[in-house]
Write an enzyme that holds these catalytic residues in place. Sequence first.
Site, PDB file in Angstrom:
ATOM      1  N   VAL A 108       3.907   1.250   2.455  1.00 52.04           N
ATOM      2  CA  VAL A 108       3.472   0.227   3.446  1.00 52.04           C
ATOM      3  C   VAL A 108       3.840  -1.210   2.874  1.00 52.04           C
ATOM      4  O   VAL A 108       3.410  -1.579   1.873  1.00 52.04           O
ATOM      5  CB  VAL A 108       1.853   0.181   3.744  1.00 52.04           C
ATOM      6  CG1 VAL A 108       1.653  -0.768   4.939  1.00 52.04           C
ATOM      7  CG2 VAL A 108       1.506   1.494   4.334  1.00 52.04           C
TER       8      VAL A 108
ATOM      9  N   ASP B 147      -9.389  11.594   9.553  1.00 53.00           N
ATOM     10  CA  ASP B 147      -9.541  11.246   8.124  1.00 53.00           C
ATOM     11  C   ASP B 147      -9.912   9.937   8.250  1.00 53.00           C
ATOM     12  O   ASP B 147      -9.259   8.762   7.740  1.00 53.00           O
ATOM     13  CB  ASP B 147      -7.554  11.095   7.929  1.00 53.00           C
ATOM     14  CG  ASP B 147      -7.490  10.933   6.439  1.00 53.00           C
ATOM     15  OD1 ASP B 147      -8.353  11.315   5.575  1.00 53.00           O
ATOM     16  OD2 ASP B 147      -6.385  10.477   5.975  1.00 53.00           O
TER      17      ASP B 147
ATOM     18  N   PHE C 225       1.616   9.079   4.135  1.00 53.52           N
ATOM     19  CA  PHE C 225       2.800   8.729   5.007  1.00 53.52           C
ATOM     20  C   PHE C 225       3.926   8.009   4.340  1.00 53.52           C
ATOM     21  O   PHE C 225       5.242   8.643   4.332  1.00 53.52           O
ATOM     22  CB  PHE C 225       2.505   7.843   6.247  1.00 53.52           C
ATOM     23  CG  PHE C 225       3.439   7.414   7.247  1.00 53.52           C
ATOM     24  CD1 PHE C 225       4.248   6.213   6.970  1.00 53.52           C
ATOM     25  CD2 PHE C 225       3.530   8.053   8.426  1.00 53.52           C
ATOM     26  CE1 PHE C 225       5.519   5.962   7.638  1.00 53.52           C
ATOM     27  CE2 PHE C 225       4.328   7.775   9.434  1.00 53.52           C
ATOM     28  CZ  PHE C 225       5.362   6.857   8.851  1.00 53.52           C
ATOM     29  N   GLY C 226       3.764   7.369   3.412  1.00 48.72           N
ATOM     30  CA  GLY C 226       4.787   6.791   2.631  1.00 48.72           C
ATOM     31  C   GLY C 226       4.334   5.491   2.137  1.00 48.72           C
ATOM     32  O   GLY C 226       3.054   5.176   2.028  1.00 48.72           O
TER      33      GLY C 226
ATOM     34  N   LYS D 267       4.934   0.590   8.189  1.00 52.73           N
ATOM     35  CA  LYS D 267       4.718   2.109   7.394  1.00 52.73           C
ATOM     36  C   LYS D 267       6.115   2.490   7.416  1.00 52.73           C
ATOM     37  O   LYS D 267       6.551   2.940   8.539  1.00 52.73           O
ATOM     38  CB  LYS D 267       3.716   2.717   8.004  1.00 52.73           C
ATOM     39  CG  LYS D 267       2.264   2.286   7.987  1.00 52.73           C
ATOM     40  CD  LYS D 267       1.143   2.778   8.680  1.00 52.73           C
ATOM     41  CE  LYS D 267       0.920   4.394   8.228  1.00 52.73           C
ATOM     42  NZ  LYS D 267      -0.112   5.190   8.741  1.00 52.73           N
TER      43      LYS D 267
ATOM     44  N   GLY E  28       0.843  -1.079  -0.042  1.00 57.64           N
ATOM     45  CA  GLY E  28       0.026  -0.028  -0.036  1.00 57.64           C
ATOM     46  C   GLY E  28       0.630   1.340  -0.097  1.00 57.64           C
ATOM     47  O   GLY E  28       2.189   1.164   0.217  1.00 57.64           O
TER      48      GLY E  28
ATOM     49  N   GLY F 269       0.403   5.840   1.136  1.00 55.90           N
ATOM     50  CA  GLY F 269      -0.533   6.740   1.773  1.00 55.90           C
ATOM     51  C   GLY F 269       0.115   8.163   1.622  1.00 55.90           C
ATOM     52  O   GLY F 269       1.389   8.223   1.318  1.00 55.90           O
TER      53      GLY F 269
END
Length: 815
Positions: free
Chosen positions: A511, A622, A508-509, A525, A504, A506
């Site tokens: 995954v 969120d 954040f970065g 993550k 994944g 997002g």
Amino acid sequence: MAYWHFTTFLCTILHAVTLLKFSIGADTLRPNQTIVNGQTLISQSQIFEVGFFSPGASANSFLGIWYRNTPDVVCWVANRNNPITDPEGVFLAIARNGALVISGAGRVIWSANSSGRVASNPILQLLDTGNLVVVDEAGESSSPKSYIWQSFDYPSDTRLPGMDMVDNTDTGQEKYLTSWRNSDDPSPGNFSYRIENQGLAEMVIFQGTTKIYRTGQWNGLGFMGTPPYQSPAFKSNFEFKNDVLVSMSEIYNYSMVARLRIEPSGILQRYSMNEKKDKWNLVFTLPQDLCDNYGRCGPYGICNTDKTPICECLKGFAPKAQQEWDWSSGCARIRPLDCGDGDGFVGLSGVKFPDMLKFWLNTSMTIDECRAECLKNCNCTAYANPYRTGGRSGCLIWFGDLIDIREVPGADNKQILYIRLPVSELESTNLEKTQRKKKMPGKVRLTLAAAGVVFFCLICCTTLVIRRLKRQAERKNEDLELPLFRLSMIAAATNNFSNGNMIGEGGFGLVYKGNLSAEEEIAVKRLSKTSTQGLEEFKNEVILIVKLQHRNLVRLLGCCIEGEERLLIYEYMQNGSLDYFVFDETRRKLLTWPKRFDIIMGIARGLLYLHHDSRLRIIHRDLKTSNILLDANLNPKISDFGLARTSGCDQSVDRTKRVVGTYGYMAPEYAIDGKFSVKSDVFSMGVLLLEIVSGKRNRGFTYCGHHHSLLGHAWLLWQENKDLELIDECLNDTFVESQVKRCIQVGLLCVQRFPEDRPVMSSVLFMLGSEGVVLPQPKEPGFFMEGSCSNSAENHIRSTESNKGSITITELEPR
């Protein structure tokens, strides 16, 4: 002669109306005055107003009392059962004997007679308490006992401070709250809130004659099923006679404007007015969760919202029904009682005692005598000491089924319910441990205790040394009080962060999936160097989630901080995120309606924990389908707390210049003004509800008949009573109509334009899980007037606001 009488009568009326015009805005009505439609009395402190009004969309009129600053909030209605269909010529007057009369078109619409006391000069006065009273102006006393008549003796749906709720069998007097039929009709509805004195006093909400909620018995300190609300502003007064609760009221505090209302849906809600005296803040709601629903788990079942499922059987009992979801029939004994010395008891603390359907109460017996008394009767199923004040002892014995038991967070663990079981069902381990401890020589116990202390000290010292060494290897400001993983270990687990392990991406970065061992899978993550979320969000997520423990929140296992690397290690969710299923043409079929409803309830429970029950009150900011992860059994877990913020209380509203979130899920007040609160999350929850039901995304939703979003589309269908057309087609064979319609209506309540109209999460969870409850009518959803957005608008939105020469710029950052 007749002409002379008519002229005299007309002059009298004109004189009375003239006098009233001079007193409009005053708090007093005299016998030579009347009130007609459009005229009111106002209490001295300008808090309450009384006059004629029309509720909601109704064409009928009623005499009522409302708050002057919030006139839509009505706290008392006189003629609930006698609506005024034509207000022309209708007026309120006070007679010379003190009687109140609403008249019109030559007939009496409503009247209230005095208490029998004669007044030489009766007047009608609206007090600052909200009490409308008839008093003798010539009287010397102004105490409630001197009132000839008062509205507080005839409650509607709202209890105000100073108003008594009464259950006096000696006088036959009862005072209780009765809900409106709906928001347009104040006539008595199906729900009431009253005192019940059946053995021990408790407060009960009835739907007709059926209990739907009870507070639990009075134990001398409070109602045991309701943790006390700790606020010095709210103080109650209880009057008992021979252990019977005769009356209860909230002590009037002039500095606090508050009310308690039984809603048309049967929910009891307490409100307090804000400091500006222009808005209401919701303080609490009862029932507060699914376990508060009366008899949720059936006979011999116990309810706990922290478990899945929330119902389980008491020790020594097993479910009657084979289906896990059907607890209406409750539980049955695994083995029958021996009826005699062959029986024993297991203690259960921190719970609301079962309802007193068949019982025996002794107010002076000791607990040992109570136990012996229970064993004498084969029909006795449990006993307890019902009191918690001043060392007082008593005996309460239940006969027959034990119904409506729940675990109560923060309950007094010293108050124990002893449930009768055959000896064969009792655990022997505790007894053996006790006997072994008694047989153990004193010297041996002392030696073991000393050795334990030394061992504990060694562990503490070793832990401190290791922690100090780790801290020396890290930056001073990066100690996050969480298990630390070595970068080499995580790199090995993720095959050196290979693309094949990436699952994944997002804000954040990236995954990654990893394997710490053959049995333990993890999700990692990794903070990207180009991420819009930096070290601040990284720390924020760690600091918040490490203090959160709930089965519907993703579990953080640890972190890694080495050099420039920032890693978060989570439990691995085998089925990925919710959007992977619900928006996919093939995989969506795996989510049948029962499973979708379970996912909805799980998300709601997790969000309720964040808002109300966690050590910190968290606003997620969120909440969306991609942040709902599913484990191997498709149980939902809320994830991604990088944007979350703590909040002081349910009603606190914060503001930010940096609006971050996801289009389609953000509440209007947050997206436009940067204001966020728990109601912002509730809006996102409503979007989730409608997306899960429909299988369609709110953002990018298109429909040939209009340009509204999914929220607007659902709103239009609901108004036309076509709400079932919203449902995902693949659910046609599995959906439960009442549940789907309830989810859609609750979803629309959550996405209402104004935050004060949206319910809190405790109400959301209650409404979702309660069959037969009348739900409030939703108002227009947020962004309803907006059409499809252009790409440029979706990528960047700015709003400017001028205030005394200053300019505030709100930036909306998509994720």
